[in-house]
Every structure is written in C-alpha cells, then in structure tokens.
Design a protein around this motif. Structure first.
Motif, PDB file in Angstrom:
ATOM      1  N   MET A 208       0.819  -1.376  -0.019  1.00 35.05           N
ATOM      2  CA  MET A 208      -0.051  -0.012   0.024  1.00 35.05           C
ATOM      3  C   MET A 208       0.913   1.384   0.105  1.00 35.05           C
ATOM      4  SD  MET A 208      -1.746   0.168   3.810  1.00 35.05           S
ATOM      5  CE  MET A 208      -0.478   0.200   5.310  1.00 35.05           C
ATOM      6  N   LEU A 209       2.061   1.228   0.689  1.00 30.89           N
ATOM      7  CA  LEU A 209       2.742   2.307   0.707  1.00 30.89           C
ATOM      8  C   LEU A 209       3.694   2.641  -0.665  1.00 30.89           C
ATOM      9  CD1 LEU A 209       4.350   2.367   4.081  1.00 30.89           C
ATOM     10  CD2 LEU A 209       2.422   3.434   3.207  1.00 30.89           C
ATOM     11  N   VAL A 211       1.668   1.870  -3.590  1.00 32.88           N
ATOM     12  CA  VAL A 211       0.652   2.326  -4.586  1.00 32.88           C
ATOM     13  C   VAL A 211      -0.079   3.401  -4.029  1.00 32.88           C
ATOM     14  CG1 VAL A 211      -1.576   1.239  -5.240  1.00 32.88           C
ATOM     15  CG2 VAL A 211       0.293  -0.329  -4.771  1.00 32.88           C
ATOM     16  N   MET A 212      -0.086   3.631  -2.749  1.00 25.19           N
ATOM     17  CA  MET A 212      -0.865   4.727  -2.198  1.00 25.19           C
ATOM     18  C   MET A 212      -0.192   5.630  -1.398  1.00 25.19           C
ATOM     19  SD  MET A 212      -4.038   6.322  -2.396  1.00 25.19           S
ATOM     20  CE  MET A 212      -5.209   5.222  -3.428  1.00 25.19           C
ATOM     21  N   PRO A 213       0.880   6.409  -1.910  1.00 26.66           N
ATOM     22  CA  PRO A 213       2.001   6.856  -0.995  1.00 26.66           C
ATOM     23  C   PRO A 213       1.648   8.263  -0.485  1.00 26.66           C
ATOM     24  CG  PRO A 213       2.598   7.130  -3.144  1.00 26.66           C
ATOM     25  CD  PRO A 213       1.432   6.565  -3.152  1.00 26.66           C
ATOM     26  N   TRP A 214       0.374   8.828  -0.733  1.00 32.28           N
ATOM     27  CA  TRP A 214       0.120  10.176  -0.692  1.00 32.28           C
ATOM     28  C   TRP A 214      -0.111  10.586   0.598  1.00 32.28           C
ATOM     29  CZ3 TRP A 214       1.627  11.376  -5.192  1.00 32.28           C
ATOM     30  CH2 TRP A 214       1.616  10.473  -6.351  1.00 32.28           C
ATOM     31  N   GLY A 215      -0.570   9.640   1.495  1.00 31.37           N
ATOM     32  CA  GLY A 215      -0.975   9.855   2.966  1.00 31.37           C
ATOM     33  C   GLY A 215       0.439  10.064   3.840  1.00 31.37           C
ATOM     34  N   ILE A 216       1.203   8.982   3.548  1.00 32.72           N
ATOM     35  CA  ILE A 216       2.548   9.029   4.293  1.00 32.72           C
ATOM     36  C   ILE A 216       3.448  10.496   3.878  1.00 32.72           C
ATOM     37  CG2 ILE A 216       3.726   7.440   2.835  1.00 32.72           C
ATOM     38  CD1 ILE A 216       5.091   6.359   5.239  1.00 32.72           C
TER      39      ILE A 216
END
Lengths: 525, 114
Positions: A208-209, A211-216
């Motif tokens: 997930m980090l 594919v979807m790195p935007w939060g971190i």
C-alpha cells in the motif's frame, strides 16, 4: 432500477475478471505454492541433510559469520525451525551498494557451508506471485497490485450480482455445459469467499505504501525513517564507530529474549557493524509464532550485550496491518490450518479458471448463434488453455530442471527459471496446432505425467527418494513426493474429464438452453 | 427501470441492430465511466488518504496506516459507483461531490474554515 443495477454489476464483474483473469490465475496458483516455500526449497536442494533445530544454532552461526564475513556491514541469520530446518545466513558485501547480498547454508553441527545446487527453490514461486519475472521488480509489483484491485472489484460486483448466494452453496449441476461451469464457479467462489476477500485486500495492503503513498508523503515530508521509527518502533541505525570491539556471546541474549517473550523463539538475528564498538545485535521473534507479522524484536548493544530497545507489541493500527500481513502470508498457521489455506488458495485458482472458461463458453455460444466464430473467441480459448493447463506443466518442468541441470552449470538457478518460462511458452504455441479440446487434454495429460514421474526421477538422480526419506523420517521430503503424486492425480483427472466430456445439449442448439430474457441476469453472471 | 439514453452494457444480440450513433454514445458513456471509476476513483482514494492521514484523532503513524489501509475500499467503492450510477454524468457528479466533501472536511479540520 434494481435489475438495471444488478446487470451493470454483472457486466462489471465479467470485464473486471476477464481483463486480468490470466494474470490472476498465475498469481493464485503460484501464491498457493508459496505457502510451501520452505518445503519446496528444501526438496529442491537434495544435498541438504535432515537436521533438527538445536539450542546452539545461533552461536554456531555467529562464529561462522565471524570467520566468513568479518568486515561485512550486516549479517542476517535465519535460525532453523521444524519447517525450515536449514541454517541460512545472508550478509552484505563490504562496500557493496543496494542489494549486494551473499548467502550460504550452514551445517548446524559444524558451522561449515553446505554445498547445495544453486536454485531459487520455493522463493521463485513466492517472488513470481507478487512481482512476476523478467520485468523490473517495481513494474511487477505495480502490475500485480493493479490486477489485485481488479480482483477486488470483481469480487464485490460478483457478490452483488449473486442473489442466491446461499442457495447456490448447495447447487451443482454437472454435465450441463455452461450451467455447470457457472455452478462450479459459484461453489469455488462462495465456499472460500472470506478467504478470497481477505487474500485480495491484504495483498493490496502489503504494497500500500508503494501504490498509495500520498498519505505518508504528506504526513512525513521528511522521509520514511521517521515513520518507521514511530510506527514500528525500529531503532534508528547506529553509525560505525571506527574502533574495533569484540562481539558479546549471543547465546545469553537469545535466552534473555526467550524469557521476555514467555518462551517465544528467536527466528532471525541481525547484526549490524559486527566487530565495531557501535555494533548492534537485533533478535527478531519467529514469524510462525504470532498472527501479526509486525516483527517483535529486541536490540542489544554489540560489545556489552546491554538491551537498547524493545520493539514491544506495537500500536493498535500498526498491529492491524501486521495481522493483515500475517494473514496473507499464513506463516503462523500450523499444519492443519496451512492445509486449509492451501485448499482455499486452490479454490481461488479454480474460481478464476472456471470464470475464464465460463466466459469463453458463453462467447462461443453467442458466436455460434450468430453463425461465425471469430478471432476473439479463438484467442480467448487459446489463452485459457495456455494459462490454465500450461502453468501446472511449466511448474513441473521447473522441478525437472532442478533435478536434471548439471550442478556446476553457470547461472544454474536462472536456467531453472528459463526452463519454466520456455515450457510455458511452448504451451502457448501448442494449441495453434491442435483442434478443439485436444490441446486441453494433451497439456493436462503431459502435466500429470510430468508430476507423476518426478518421484521416480528422484530415485534415479538423488539419494533422497521416497523410500529413503520415508525410512529416515524425513517427513518434509516424503510428503512433498507424495504431494507431487497428488498433483499428478489432479491433473490426470482433469485430462480424463475433458477427454470423455461430450458437449452437453446445453451447448448445442437446443432452444431451452438459450437464456430467456427474464433470466438474462443469471446467465450474464 | 425506465432510463434515458442507452445503457452501457451491450447485449450481443441487440448490438447488431443498434444505430451507429447510439453505439457511439454507448462507448462514450463506457469510456467516461471507466475513466471516472479507475482514474477518478484513485484520485478520490488518494485524497481520502491524505485527509484522513492528517485528521484522524490518532498518533501520526497510526493515522497514516489506517487511512492508507482504508484507501482500497474507497477506490473499490468508487469504481462500483461509477458503473452503478444511472448515467455516466451522474457517476462523475457523484465522485466530484465526494471529493468536494473531503476537501471541506480537510479545511475545517485544519482550521482554515470557521
């Protein structure tokens, strides 16, 4: 509106499944094989003797590493357990950048390196199922993650489409053409539905980090080291001091860890900057002991053996992620649960396969009704054969290559993989020269034969054949040989089934088989 | 059940009879839904991840993990919505509304709005 919604979902289910069906099949089957990664690796290295884990393994390994790689910046020691009875060590080459790792298998009695044939073993299936092969690691992971997202959409829309979810649990009407494929698809899907949802969602969470790195990225603008420290309690790495200091004995530290974990076992030892005054020894708890894969670890000062950091239990959400991770890789599972995981994985494989076949059957019926079978239908059927019947055959070829390629061959491990893909490639070409179901029958039959002969080949080229392993009590190898025979039986049964299959009236031009308008949703699934 | 405009699903036996204009509109709607679901859905999931990462009442690392883990459910739901909505336009409007709501929550939590 309700019917319209269901039909939209049926459409979505078909396309989401179809577009990535072949990749998903390969991912499911090799992923199921990955549950047996240590067993496969052990079987593929017949040079390794049966050994039992002992209390002195850690000490032996550290002494061996001090002799083999005194100047390496880090050592990784995997201690043996009941499943993976080998003592494996990895270390970073001094001065090497990135992934410059060397590895060896040690004899737990003497600490000497065991010379085994070069092979990826079960690691190959494990790696292939999340990052493919011959493409960059990141590319492969992205492709598999995107396919997993399609899978998730296919599962959710499939559930919505499926209005008789519990009735169909008990419905199987064999020998009825398309109807039977649909029933089979439903049974595989519904029986193991919690597993399918779990494995797909947790699979997405693993990367997930990436594919979807935007939060971190927004929450940690300074980089991920701070995140790792906060989320998983990993100690910040200590820089090399530059002056030498001997490493403290490791056995007392292992005992200390086992006491703190209430008898829990150490699975891995990581030594950073061995021989340096700033060395650290990290003991990581075995991942077979907890569902959560969040590593529980203790870090000690290298020279003094004083405890520096206890990673503890982890924060609640981090633990949830750890459970998802752990559930996906299933290393916590004992023999019975592992068998259930494998069965569920096979059900998932069958679900994807029946879905692909169902689609091809439907397309052919429609094409036949319109009077011509076009290129699309042929392509669909062709790819179905090559993927579904070809992959097991390629896996058998991988095992054959392991036994037959000469031991000293350069890049031997790579060549085993090349044989796997070459065989799969042949399976892709083969249906071009066969008519109708002949390709299915032949590929299944050859696959069955290839699996059935492997235990015999073992008798000829290794000392670890079924008779020897059974009398020695080497249950892993003996069980594996028997499992190969089981695979042969399964493929043989499939070949036989396809061969004696007569097209049911449903697939010919009997009017009752054509879905009536009111029933089109059922048929469209 | 009555709806305006063509459905995006093709029924093979009907497809031959569809006039080319209707067929073009069907494909156009399909393309729009796919883009909205896959691309727009990803954007919405990314936005939700950022907003939740920064505003969930948890430790920073915990909020990031929770938000990122949930993001795939958001994306899947967005794709389902894009294909379930009665028209392609409605599908897009729904996603835009979701994004607007998330932005609003974000601004309120960040204290940039009263």
């Amino acid at each position: 509106m309700k019917e319209g919604f269901r039909q939209s979902m049926a459409w979505l289910h078909r396309w989401a499944g179809l577009l990535v069906g072949w990749v998903l099949f390969a991912v499911f089957l090799t992923g199921t094989a990955a549950y047996l990664r240590p067993e496969i690796s052990y079987w593929m290295r017949p040079e390794l003797a049966l050994s039992r884990p002992g209390p002195a393994d850690a000490e032996v390994a550290v002494r061996a590493m001090q002799a083999m790689a005194p100047n390496s910046p880090s050592w990784f020691i995997n201690l043996p357990d009941e499943r993976d009875t080998t003592l494996r060590v990895f270390w970073r080459e001094p001065g090497a950048r990135g992934r410059g790792f060397r590895e060896a298998v040690l004899d737990p009695a003497t600490g000497r390196t065991v010379e085994a044939r070069e092979t990826l073993g079960g690691e190959f299936f494990y790696r292939f199922h999340f990052q493919l092969h011959y493409v960059g690691v990141l590319w492969g992971r992205w492709i598999v993650s995107i396919c997993a997202m399609f899978m998730l959409v296919a599962i959710v829309s499939g559930i919505i489409t499926h209005r008789r979810i519990f009735a169909d649990f008990f419905t199987f009407r064999p020998g009825k053409g398309q109807r039977s494929w649909l029933d089979g698809h439903n049974i595989c899907a519904v029986l193991a539905l919690p597993y399918h949802l779990m494995i797909t969602y947790t699979g997405l969470v693993l990367f997930m980090l990436m594919v979807m790195p935007w939060g971190i990225d927004r929450a940690y603008p300074g980089g991920r080291a701070a995140f790792n420290a906060e989320a998983f309690g990993s100690a910040p790495p200590r820089p090399r001091a530059g002056n030498a200091a001997p490493l403290s004995p490791v056995l007392p530290l292992v005992q200390e860890a086992e006491r703190r974990w209430g008898g829990g076992r150490v699975g891995r030892i990581v030594v950073a900057n061995p021989g340096d005054a700033n060395a650290t020894i990290q003991l990581v708890r075995a991942d077979s002991e907890r569902i959560s894969y969040n590593p529980q670890s203790l870090t000690f000062d290298g020279p003094t053996g004083a405890l520096i950091q206890d990673s503890g239990e982890g924060h609640p959400v981090a633990e949830v992620r750890g459970w998802m991770y752990g559930l996906h890789i299933g290393r916590f599972a004992g023999p019975l649960l592992r068998a259930l995981f494998i069965l569920s994985g096979l059900a998932g494989t069958a679900m994807v396969a029946t879905g692909c076949v169902l689609w091809a059957t439907k397309t052919r019926q429609q094409a036949a009704r319109q009077g011509r079978v076009g290129f699309g239908t042929h392509l669909l059927e062709h790819l179905n054969v090559a993927t579904i019947a070809g992959l097991p055959l390629a896996m058998a070829a991988f095992f054959w290559a392991n036994r037959l390629l000469p031991a000293g061959m350069p890049q031997r491990a790579d060549w085993e993989v090349h044989v796997f893909f070459a065989t799969w490639g042949l399976c892709l070409i083969h249906p071009l020269f066969r008519r109708g179901r002949q390709a299915w029958i032949e590929q299944f039959a050859i696959g069955a034969l290839a699996f059935a002969l492997l235990p015999l080949l073992n008798v000829l080229v290794t000392q670890r054949h079924l008779l020897a392993t059974l009398s020695e009590g080497d249950h892993v190898r003996a069980g594996f040989d028997l499992g190969l025979l089981g695979c042969a039986l399964m493929l043989g049964a499939l070949a036989w089934k396809v061969a004696r299959h007569r097209p049911a009236p449903a697939s010919s031009r009997v009017p009752s088989s054509i879905p009536r308008p009111g029933r089109s949703v059922e048929a469209a699934r | 059940m009555a709806r305006i405009g063509p459905s995006f699903r093709s029924v093979a036996s009907l497809r031959v009879r569809l006039p080319p204009d209707t067929e073009r509109r069907r494909l156009g709607g399909l393309l729009l839904r796919s883009l909205a679901g896959i691309g727009g859905g990803y954007a919405l999931a990314a936005l939700a991840t950022v907003v939740l990462s920064l505003s969930l009442p948890l430790a920073r690392s915990e909020a990031v993990l929770a938000a990122t883990m949930a993001s795939f459910a958001v994306h899947a739901a967005a794709i389902i919505w894009a294909f379930a909505a009665r028209s392609a336009l409605r599908a897009v409007t729904g996603l835009v509304t979701g994004a607007a709501l998330l932005t609003l929550i974000h601004l309120v939590v960040q204290g940039q709005l009263p």
